[in-house]
Design a protein around this motif. Structure first.
Motif, PDB file in Angstrom:
ATOM      1  N   HIS A  27       0.787  -1.175  -0.100  1.00  0.00           N
ATOM      2  CA  HIS A  27      -0.063  -0.084   0.151  1.00  0.00           C
ATOM      3  C   HIS A  27       0.875   1.092   0.299  1.00  0.00           C
ATOM      4  CE1 HIS A  27      -3.268  -2.733   1.000  1.00  0.00           C
ATOM      5  NE2 HIS A  27      -4.151  -1.637   1.200  1.00  0.00           N
ATOM      6  N   TRP A  28       0.398   2.190  -0.702  1.00  0.00           N
ATOM      7  CA  TRP A  28       1.223   3.356  -1.022  1.00  0.00           C
ATOM      8  C   TRP A  28       0.258   4.667  -0.981  1.00  0.00           C
ATOM      9  CZ3 TRP A  28       6.422   3.158  -0.533  1.00  0.00           C
ATOM     10  CH2 TRP A  28       7.000   1.837  -0.750  1.00  0.00           C
ATOM     11  N   ILE A  29       0.705   5.560  -0.086  1.00  0.00           N
ATOM     12  CA  ILE A  29      -0.032   6.768   0.015  1.00  0.00           C
ATOM     13  C   ILE A  29       0.279   7.683  -1.012  1.00  0.00           C
ATOM     14  CG2 ILE A  29      -0.306   8.896   1.310  1.00  0.00           C
ATOM     15  CD1 ILE A  29       0.539   7.410   3.850  1.00  0.00           C
ATOM     16  N   LEU A  30       1.623   7.885  -1.490  1.00  0.00           N
ATOM     17  CA  LEU A  30       2.089   8.663  -2.549  1.00  0.00           C
ATOM     18  C   LEU A  30       2.571   8.216  -3.469  1.00  0.00           C
ATOM     19  CD1 LEU A  30       4.105  10.688   0.215  1.00  0.00           C
ATOM     20  CD2 LEU A  30       2.081  11.472  -1.082  1.00  0.00           C
ATOM     21  N   GLY A  83       6.293  14.426   1.538  1.00  0.00           N
ATOM     22  CA  GLY A  83       4.777  14.030   1.596  1.00  0.00           C
ATOM     23  C   GLY A  83       3.707  15.002   1.645  1.00  0.00           C
ATOM     24  N   ARG A  84       2.602  14.878   2.108  1.00  0.00           N
ATOM     25  CA  ARG A  84       1.348  15.883   2.165  1.00  0.00           C
ATOM     26  C   ARG A  84       1.859  16.794   3.129  1.00  0.00           C
ATOM     27  NH1 ARG A  84      -3.511  11.922   2.924  1.00  0.00           N
ATOM     28  NH2 ARG A  84      -1.596  10.829   4.081  1.00  0.00           N
ATOM     29  N   PRO A  85       1.407  17.988   2.930  1.00  0.00           N
ATOM     30  CA  PRO A  85       1.999  19.074   4.069  1.00  0.00           C
ATOM     31  C   PRO A  85       1.383  18.586   5.433  1.00  0.00           C
ATOM     32  CG  PRO A  85       0.894  20.050   2.035  1.00  0.00           C
ATOM     33  CD  PRO A  85       0.718  18.724   2.023  1.00  0.00           C
TER      34      PRO A  85
END
Ligand code: HEC
Length: 215
Positions: A148-151, A166-168
């Protein structure tokens, strides 16, 4: 006078003609009148060997003047431009020979032991372990061994995450200014090599992008 002593005196004469040194013991002849607080000065002539060198530089400088202004040779601007052009060619050749170091679209994960070992070392020394743990099981940051990958997984996405963060507000900073491009590729390659391994205490999968191990 035998032959030997003639030779010696010939040599001595030659040396004397080069230096024109004043004979020892007769310094009074060339002593200047002025007394500098008790220090007196001898008025020696400049040694001819030294003067000859000086004159040679004058001759050479005339040669260069004529060549550079008269014939436009040995021009420092041209030499500089030639050097820059040659260096640019070398850079282009290096880029062509190492495409993955310069164009993100060409990044390929390392698979050799040396680069993966370097990636592992960087993972520890660049403090990634603090948030992702040494077995990549995850703590503050996500588990990096699952599918699984968020980015986004795969070397290009992981490289992009390392480069831009990553996300702020999530805690994964952009590493572009502190980790070199090659090192970021080594890190991404190491992470990919750890896909499918079993961390001691794996964090639950996060992220919607699911990749198989070989993607
Ligand atoms: C301060 C804690 C922290 C440190 C240090 C840290 N990370 Fe992260 N990392 C995170 C967090 C949090 C995320 C999730 C980011 C998000 O949700 O946008 C993350 C995400 C990632 C991802 C993307 C995971 C995914 O599912 O897409 C990778 C790859 C990664 N980190 C590698 C590294 C590497 C390599 C280092 C060391 C150079 C490192 N991280 C250092 C906290 C950290």
């Amino acid at each position: 006078m035998n032959k030997n002593s003639e030779k010696i005196s010939g040599w001595k004469r030659f040396m004397k003609s080069l230096t024109k040194a004043h004979d020892l013991g007769t310094e009074e002849d060339i002593m200047l009148d002025h007394d500098y607080d008790g220090i007196r000065e001898l008025d020696n002539v400049l040694p001819p060997w030294w003067l000859a060198g000086f004159y040679i530089t004058i001759v050479v400088s005339v040669f260069y003047l004529v060549m550079s202004f008269g014939f436009n040779k040995y021009n420092q601007y041209d030499e500089f431009n030639d050097d820059v052009a040659a260096a640019k060619e070398e850079v282009e050749a290096y880029k062509a020979a190492n495409p993955q170091l310069f164009d993100n679209a060409n990044i390929v994960a390392f698979t050799d032991a040396e680069n993966l070992a370097k990636g592992k070392e960087l993972f520890i020394t660049k403090t990634c372990v603090v948030c992702h743990l040494a077995d990549l099981g995850g703590s503050i940051g996500p588990n990096l061994t699952d599918d699984h990958w968020i980015l986004g997984g795969g070397v290009k996405n992981i490289y992009n995450t390392l480069t831009n963060g990553g996300r702020p507000g999530k805690g994964m900073i952009a590493w572009e200014s502190t980790i070199t491009r090659e090192e970021r590729i080594q890190l991404a390659s190491y992470i990919i090599s750890m896909q499918g391994t079993q961390p001691v205490n794996p964090k639950a999968p996060e992220g919607d992008i699911i990749l198989s191990k070989n993607e």
